[in-house]
Design an enzyme around this catalytic site. Structure first.
Site, short mmCIF file in Angstrom:
data_model
loop_
_atom_site.label_atom_id
_atom_site.label_comp_id
_atom_site.label_asym_id
_atom_site.label_seq_id
_atom_site.Cartn_x
_atom_site.Cartn_y
_atom_site.Cartn_z
N GLY A 154 5.11 -4.89 13.05
CA GLY A 154 3.98 -5.61 12.46
C GLY A 154 4.36 -6.77 11.57
O GLY A 154 3.78 -6.94 10.50
N HIS B 209 8.28 -5.55 -1.84
CA HIS B 209 7.30 -6.45 -2.45
C HIS B 209 6.43 -5.76 -3.50
O HIS B 209 5.38 -6.29 -3.88
CB HIS B 209 6.41 -7.09 -1.38
CG HIS B 209 7.16 -8.06 -0.51
ND1 HIS B 209 6.73 -8.42 0.76
CD2 HIS B 209 8.31 -8.74 -0.72
CE1 HIS B 209 7.59 -9.28 1.28
NE2 HIS B 209 8.56 -9.49 0.41
N ASP C 237 0.84 -1.20 0.00
CA ASP C 237 0.00 0.00 0.00
C ASP C 237 0.88 1.25 0.00
O ASP C 237 2.11 1.17 0.02
CB ASP C 237 -0.94 -0.01 1.22
CG ASP C 237 -0.17 -0.12 2.53
OD1 ASP C 237 0.56 0.83 2.87
OD2 ASP C 237 -0.29 -1.16 3.22
#
Length: 250
Positions: free
Chosen positions: A186, A116, A101
């Site tokens: 995270g 990625h 994102d």
């Protein structure tokens, strides 16, 4: 959470951050490890591998177009903002993300390394040229074709699928080998090579910290583990770091 007690001053340190799906999940973006490994009710191998694209490009395209549209509905959270604040007091700051994102950029982070790939971008299947394609017509259900070939070719999501090599690995390795502080946020510790970067950082003498909802499977590799929502724990940690920095300037 204990007060930060770093073995060096942040203003004279090179800080490298690695963020994983957990930081985006706090903004409402689902991860493939939710719901027993299903990703929006799809198996990962059905929508996130080169073979899936070759076998059923329509399904993969529909899946990623839905995810691309979702970018318009989500917003950065306090953890994203905390990293921008941390960068302002670090001697050198490098942000690497496994996430596809654009929440880091929208919070104000610069020069983010997307290992990625990025949902905002599509790339030509022939030339591999990547373009930011987020206009209204780029989010339609039909395939998008490139403008770089004499005969336009179909574009695919500029995403590193399972089985493909992450982007900018050499640059990532070089920065981690040279850092003083390596912070992971995270990450479950399941996906390699990202999960192994903490070992590289430790090998070269960096102090390592992870912020995660729960201890990751590679928790033994970290000097410090801080559990809980990153929007709370990281924000508090960074605010304390900045307060200590400001007091040292008095």
């Amino acid at each position: 959470m204990a007060e930060p007690s770093l073995p060096f001053s942040i203003e004279s340190s090179k800080v490298v951050i690695l963020t994983g799906a957990g930081i985006s999940a706090e903004s409402g973006i689902k991860t493939f490890r939710d719901n027993d490994g299903l990703w929006e009710n799809h198996k990962v191998e059905d929508v996130a591998t080169p073979n899936a694209w070759n076998q059923n490009p329509e399904l993969v395209w529909k899946f990623y177009q839905q995810r691309r549209k979702q970018l318009l509905e989500v917003h950065p959270n306090p953890a994203h903002n905390a990293l921008v604040n941390l960068s302002s007091v670090s001697k050198e700051f490098v942000l690497i993300t496994q996430n596809v994102d654009d929440l880091h950029e929208r919070s104000g982070s610069k020069n983010v390394i997307h290992m990625h790939g990025e949902l905002r971008r599509l790339k030509c299947e022939k030339t591999r040229i990547s373009q930011d394609r987020m206009s209204k017509k780029d989010l339609q259900s039909e395939f998008i074709y490139c403008n770089c070939c004499s005969i336009p070719k179909k574009m695919r999501p500029d995403i590193v699928w399972f089985g493909e090599e992450p982007y900018q690995l050499n640059k990532i390795f070089e920065n981690i080998e040279d850092c003083d502080l390596f912070v992971v946020i995270g990450s479950s510790g399941h996906v390699y090579p990202a999960a192994g970067l903490v070992n590289l950082a430790s090998k070269f003498g960096a102090y390592t910290i992870i912020f995660n909802l729960e201890p990751p499977i590679n928790s033994h590799a970290f000097d410090e583990i801080i559990t809980g929502p990153a929007g709370i724990t990281l924000d508090k940690w960074v605010n304390t770091i900045i307060k200590n920095y400001e007091n040292s300037e008095l």
